[in-house]
Scaffold this motif. Sequence first.
Motif, mmCIF file in Angstrom:
data_model
loop_
_atom_site.group_PDB
_atom_site.id
_atom_site.type_symbol
_atom_site.label_atom_id
_atom_site.label_comp_id
_atom_site.label_asym_id
_atom_site.label_seq_id
_atom_site.Cartn_x
_atom_site.Cartn_y
_atom_site.Cartn_z
ATOM 1 N N ALA A 76 -5.480 3.053 -0.641
ATOM 2 C CA ALA A 76 -5.127 4.302 -0.196
ATOM 3 C C ALA A 76 -3.996 4.044 0.861
ATOM 4 O O ALA A 76 -3.357 5.159 1.227
ATOM 5 N N GLU A 77 -3.531 2.641 1.012
ATOM 6 C CA GLU A 77 -2.487 2.608 2.192
ATOM 7 C C GLU A 77 -1.014 2.239 1.581
ATOM 8 O O GLU A 77 0.001 2.231 2.177
ATOM 9 N N GLY A 78 -1.016 2.212 0.156
ATOM 10 C CA GLY A 78 0.279 2.300 -0.641
ATOM 11 C C GLY A 78 1.263 1.073 -0.239
ATOM 12 O O GLY A 78 2.595 1.068 -0.269
ATOM 13 N N MET A 79 0.527 -0.224 -0.197
ATOM 14 C CA MET A 79 1.122 -1.438 -0.346
ATOM 15 C C MET A 79 2.038 -1.615 -1.431
ATOM 16 O O MET A 79 1.862 -1.364 -2.503
ATOM 17 N N THR A 80 2.943 -2.300 -1.238
ATOM 18 C CA THR A 80 3.885 -3.011 -2.306
ATOM 19 C C THR A 80 3.092 -3.602 -3.254
ATOM 20 O O THR A 80 3.217 -3.723 -4.712
ATOM 21 N N GLU A 81 2.376 -4.556 -2.902
ATOM 22 C CA GLU A 81 1.405 -5.423 -3.647
ATOM 23 C C GLU A 81 0.254 -5.679 -2.839
ATOM 24 O O GLU A 81 0.279 -6.120 -1.821
#
Length: 303
Positions: A76-81
Amino acid sequence: MGQVLVLGNAGLDLTLQVPRLPEKGETLLGDSANSAPGGKGLNQAVAAARTGAQVVFHTAIGRDSQGAEIGAALAAEGMTELELHQAPYSSDFSLLMVLPDGENSIVSMGSCAAALTEETAEIFSAKANAADVVLLQGNLTQASTLAALATATARGATTLLNPAPLWWDVGPLLPLCDIVVTNRGEAEAITGLSEPTEAAAALCRLGASMAIITLGAGGCLTSDCEGTTRHYPPVRIRAIDTTGCGDTFCGVFAAVLAMGLGQETAINLAQGAAALTAQRRGAFTALPSRDELAVLVARYRSL
């Protein structure tokens, strides 16, 4: 703008409010029990992502319901990878005992984090470029942490080590650290020096290019390999719980460095973000939101 690459632990935090730490052999009643995702690697990666940096986070979890809960929170944190290595152990967890003045003591289990191999660490850091910041903590083994730092250094990335928890000798890794961040107690444990200014200088003599020692209500101080020391005053607040402050500091500091805003701005922003964390309970649950961090970043960009 560079990325923040975090290789570290992820687990669940069980937090108890306690009137004091238990004596040897004593059973002490706590209250306000709470559980949430946690671990230094997870918290620092989330703080960096919420600051607006592109974040690559690799960690290890168990094949259990706790691991699934951790994975869902990270997704849910929307990290790049995001890569979750599955280890043949129960997912890691920490017990956090928080005192009435907001100070805390933590006991952690780290079998999954320790299972991340040197090969995994090398492959991870090989993703880094010169504009990137590679952020590590003390939860992995010494060998894997060394492998990650060495590969990141060879790639020209900025290496940032927050060596807590201290369970192996940090000294041999310091020459591979552009920046090392510790609190007062950790700095003393590594250097044998109780005075923070002297301890920071000693960390640089041991090989770190720059040392940052966080001092809680005393702010923080820095020392570099040229012998220059600087004190940064604290943000004046009434602390409720300092549990996640160090992780907030490291994650935001790394993010601001990767965003190209410079070390001084990174330290000031990191202290401001840590002050937000100290004013609420928990670690992951106390991390500043994206909106709060956006306000901080905008404020410092305008200075």
